[in-house]
Scaffold this active site. Structure first.
Site, PDB file in Angstrom:
ATOM      1  N   GLU A 167       0.808  -1.224   0.000  1.00 63.92           N
ATOM      2  CA  GLU A 167       0.000   0.000   0.000  1.00 63.92           C
ATOM      3  C   GLU A 167       0.838   1.269   0.000  1.00 63.92           C
ATOM      4  O   GLU A 167       0.633   2.160   0.827  1.00 63.92           O
ATOM      5  CB  GLU A 167      -0.983   0.010   1.182  1.00 63.92           C
ATOM      6  CG  GLU A 167      -2.028  -1.068   1.095  1.00 63.92           C
ATOM      7  CD  GLU A 167      -3.217  -0.852   2.024  1.00 63.92           C
ATOM      8  OE1 GLU A 167      -3.218   0.143   2.766  1.00 63.92           O
ATOM      9  OE2 GLU A 167      -4.149  -1.661   1.994  1.00 63.92           O
ATOM     10  N   GLU A 375      -5.384  -8.488   0.979  1.00 63.83           N
ATOM     11  CA  GLU A 375      -6.148  -8.008   2.138  1.00 63.83           C
ATOM     12  C   GLU A 375      -7.594  -7.792   1.727  1.00 63.83           C
ATOM     13  O   GLU A 375      -7.860  -7.278   0.647  1.00 63.83           O
ATOM     14  CB  GLU A 375      -5.626  -6.656   2.675  1.00 63.83           C
ATOM     15  CG  GLU A 375      -4.354  -6.747   3.458  1.00 63.83           C
ATOM     16  CD  GLU A 375      -3.909  -5.398   4.029  1.00 63.83           C
ATOM     17  OE1 GLU A 375      -4.765  -4.542   4.327  1.00 63.83           O
ATOM     18  OE2 GLU A 375      -2.688  -5.209   4.157  1.00 63.83           O
TER      19      GLU A 375
HETATM   20  C1  GCO Z   1      -5.869   0.126  10.167  1.00 58.98           C
HETATM   21  C2  GCO Z   1      -5.799  -0.235   8.729  1.00 58.98           C
HETATM   22  C3  GCO Z   1      -4.749  -1.294   8.514  1.00 58.98           C
HETATM   23  C4  GCO Z   1      -4.567  -1.590   7.085  1.00 58.98           C
HETATM   24  C5  GCO Z   1      -3.340  -2.378   6.699  1.00 58.98           C
HETATM   25  C6  GCO Z   1      -2.997  -1.950   5.305  1.00 58.98           C
HETATM   26  O1  GCO Z   1      -6.957   0.169  10.722  1.00 58.98           O
HETATM   27  O2  GCO Z   1      -4.809   0.407  10.702  1.00 58.98           O
HETATM   28  O3  GCO Z   1      -7.051  -0.629   8.256  1.00 58.98           O
HETATM   29  O4  GCO Z   1      -5.048  -2.414   9.294  1.00 58.98           O
HETATM   30  O5  GCO Z   1      -5.687  -2.220   6.549  1.00 58.98           O
HETATM   31  O6  GCO Z   1      -2.232  -2.214   7.523  1.00 58.98           O
HETATM   32  O7  GCO Z   1      -2.108  -2.784   4.704  1.00 58.98           O
END
Ligand code: GCO
Length: 475
Positions: A167, A375
């Protein structure tokens, strides 16, 4: 009509990230990452939560591995902490750090679970941020490749699936546009320059992978939010095309085609925001194309053409109230707007399984690469009952709908390697602490109190166990 089955070798998985689960932030020679520093600054995260302990996966490895085996996982996606392996970012290797990942990978393999190794999930060594500003300097390209080389040498013979950058789009948007991730900058020019270096680092790491791990597969994980136009007027369709270029194709074209989308590039050049591209950059991007696209899917984005002023970039909420969808609308080109057709989660993220099917089809049409859902999941306020259960039927429903969308996409001809639900255990949400939980396994702690850290499988754990056992039949 005939329903296509999931492939027999489909990677039924779950995912995590080092900073969000490991804890042990300074154990056994680990150096600090930018997140270790950032979360300790006042006001950055919900109730000042940080990853010092997280869910202490580092010390509870065997227990977590046994839970994965109990669930029947075919794949587990995790990330390696760069400063655990190279405490100063480059130079001396910390053997104790590598040994932890040996135990993790060997423990997975012994249980018949395929490791999916993410090279970078945001925890940049603080030393490189201090020395030259991290992603803002081209020196990051060589340092990242050297770090990746250490992991290829050590684990290349036993890990087949690798994720390069996780990401980049979401992380750097927060880091350089919204100011909500370290180094908390809000500057469009620096944003595009940092991204340019990340594309080059990604390509360099993949080029090196080809030489070192010839039988492996590697690709970036992209936070993919397919866009919808809010209506069918020509202006709205143009705004939609703009949004696709600025929020999706900017990254995916750079990764997969080795170039930037034309209209967006022209716009940035005209506004003095385009990255400086040096001789040789195009060749490097072309030499580092991925084997697959990792898709992190949570929601779709709906856009309209209404005029925008540059001040409306929304901030991610860190106060514990409802969150907002991170937006990077571009003045005059498009602006995000709620979609009246879609329900939202308690964090205001549009729930849209059909959007996943649409998105997978678009990626296949544009890039003709295999896809891997690295994910997908639902962050919610889970409640532990008095008799220690978590009845997360809302999560089961969410995951089930999205798996049905995957099945439909397979039917449409999309090549899908696997599906890693986010997340295996509950994790530290970067900005939202433990009130926003994603896991199949509840962990007994909150932002303030570490408590017992006991693992308690939720209803969704047993549901997914059944899905995997049936190979995805009868969802
Ligand atoms: C959160 C985010 C993360 C991300 C993930 C991305 O709430 O901190 O949703 O959990 O989804 O780290 O790769």
């Amino acid at each position: 009509r005939q329903i296509k089955d999931f492939p027999a070798d489909f990677l039924w998985g779950a995912a995590s990230a080092a900073y969000q689960v490991e804890g042990a932030w300074d154990a056994d020679g680990k150096g600090p990452s930018v997140w270790d520093t950032f979360t300790k600054q006042p006001g950055r995260t919900f109730k000042g939560s940080n990853g010092d302990v997280a869910v202490d996966h580092y010390h509870r490895l065997e227990e977590d591995l046994d839970l994965m085996a109990q669930m029947g996982l075919k794949a587990y996606r995790f990330s390696v902490s760069w400063p655990r392996v190279l405490p100063a970012g480059r130079g001396a290797v910390n053997e104790a750090g590598l040994a932890f990942y040996d135990r993790l990978i060997d423990g997975l393999l012994a249980r018949g679970i395929a490791p999916v190794l993410t090279l970078y999930h945001w925890d940049l060594p603080q030393a490189l941020q201090d020395e030259y500003g991290g992603w803002e300097d081209r020196r990051i390209i060589a340092d990242f490749a050297a770090y990746c080389g250490v992991l290829y040498q050590r684990f290349g013979h036993k890990v087949q699936h690798w994720v390069s950058l996780n990401e980049q789009n979401y992380n750097l948007t927060n880091a350089y546009l919204l100011g909500t991730h370290p180094p908390a900058v809000q500057d469009r020019r620096r944003f595009y320059q940092a991204n340019h270096h990340a594309f080059l680092a990604n390509a360099q790491a993949i080029a090196l992978f080809r030489q070192t791990v010839p039988k492996g597969l590697i690709g970036p994980s992209f936070a993919y939010s397919p866009c919808y136009p809010s209506g069918s007027s020509p202006e709205e369709m143009l705004a939609f095309e703009n949004a696709e270029e600025f929020t999706n194709w900017w990254w995916l074209d750079a990764y997969c085609l080795g170039r930037y989308p034309q209209a967006a590039l022209r716009f940035l050049q005209a506004n003095g925001e385009a990255p400086i591209i040096e001789p040789g950059d195009a060749e490097l991007l072309a030499a580092g194309k991925p084997d697959f696209i990792g898709v992190n899917y949570y929601y779709t984005t709906t856009v309209t053409d209404n005029g925008l002023d540059g001040q409306t970039l929304q901030r991610i909420n860190t106060t514990g109230q409802k969150g907002t969808t991170p937006s990077s609308g571009v003045p005059g080109l498009y602006r995000t707007t709620p979609n009246p057709n879609l329900a939202t989660s308690n964090w205001d993220w549009a729930i849209d399984p059909t959007g996943l099917r649409t998105g997978l089809r678009r990626l296949t049409s544009r890039y003709a690469l295999p896809l891997f859902i690295t994910e997908n999941g639902l962050g919610e306020f889970d409640q532990l009952t008095a008799d220690e259960q978590v009845h997360d039927d809302y999560r089961i429903d969410y995951l089930r709908q999205h798996l049905l969308a995957c099945q439909a996409a397979l039917q449409d001809g999309v090549e899908l390697l696997g599906y890693c639900a986010w997340s295996f255990t509950d994790i530290l949400s970067w900005l939202n602490g433990y009130q926003k939980r994603y896991g199949f396994v509840y962990v007994d702690r909150d932002e303030v109190a570490v408590r017992s850290l006991r693992r308690i499988p939720k209803d969704s754990f047993y549901w997914y166990q059944g899905v995997i056992a049936r190979g995805g039949r009868d969802l």
